[in-house]
Motif scaffolding. Structure first.
Motif: not given
Length: 218
Positions: A149-161
């Protein structure tokens, strides 16, 4: 990824300018700009962070999620909750999003708390989002659904796990392996597997142990 005390959270606190790097100890840049040239308040307003042990207020679930902005629409709150895979659980409560959390209300499970805090952070819609081991209390299936869901909805954001669980990180563009305060390895899952170093040892161990042991044993 890395052992407990290897510096994972410290690295994120430096990025978030909760404290600064000592002089002559390198630079942290966002878009090529040194973060010490930015106001700390500006940096923190553009970086969302959710911790492993989140804090929830003794208010309704809707208020807990929507507290980042005044008069937030329920549709926005549910959008964030859906990405965090907690919307279904909330709607099952008798009072739904009006359910009070805390001493006089419902007691959420560890995973529900993490996902509620995750939804709260998502409502900020910051360009950089940090999940500091905030999937540790959810099962592997829910973990995968949240990441999808993160990958689908947060395109353009930098996500750090940040995670102890290799399966949480396998699809990341770049994985940092920390060891004793230093970056020991860096690369994609495939590249790190080929190196046969720390990451490969963690992977081999977790693939042979029960999930609940592997997720907390590194």
């Amino acid at each position: 990824i890395g052992t407990s005390g290897s510096g994972k959270s410290t690295l994120m606190h430096l990025l978030n300018r909760l404290y600064d790097l000592p002089p002559e100890n390198g630079r942290i840049t966002i878009g090529g700009v040194d973060i010490t040239d930015m106001k700390g308040s500006w940096v923190r307003s553009h970086i969302g962070m959710v911790l492993q042990e989140p804090f929830l207020f003794s208010r309704t679930i809707a208020e807990n999620i929507g507290i980042t902005r005044r008069n937030m629409e329920l549709s926005d709150i549910r959008w964030a909750a859906s990405i965090a895979c907690v919307d279904d659980a909330i709607t099952e409560f008798t009072n739904g999003y009006d359910t009070v959390v805390g001493e006089r209300g419902v007691t959420l499970s560890g995973g529900q708390k993490q996902r509620t805090a995750m939804a709260r952070m998502l409502t900020q819609r910051t360009p950089i989002m940090i999940f500091d081991d905030s999937l540790s209390a959810v099962d592997a299936e829910t973990d995968a659904r949240i990441r999808q869901a993160l990958k689908k909805n947060l395109r353009g954001s930098t996500v750090i796990l940040i995670s102890h669980r290799v399966t949480t990180l396998m699809q990341a563009e770049c994985i940092l392996v920390l060891d004793k305060g230093r970056i020991a390895e860096m690369g994609s899952h495939e590249e790190l597997m080929e190196k046969g170093g720390i990451y490969r040892r963690i992977y081999d161990m977790q693939m042979t142990l029960p999930e609940e042991v592997a997720a907390h044993g590194v």
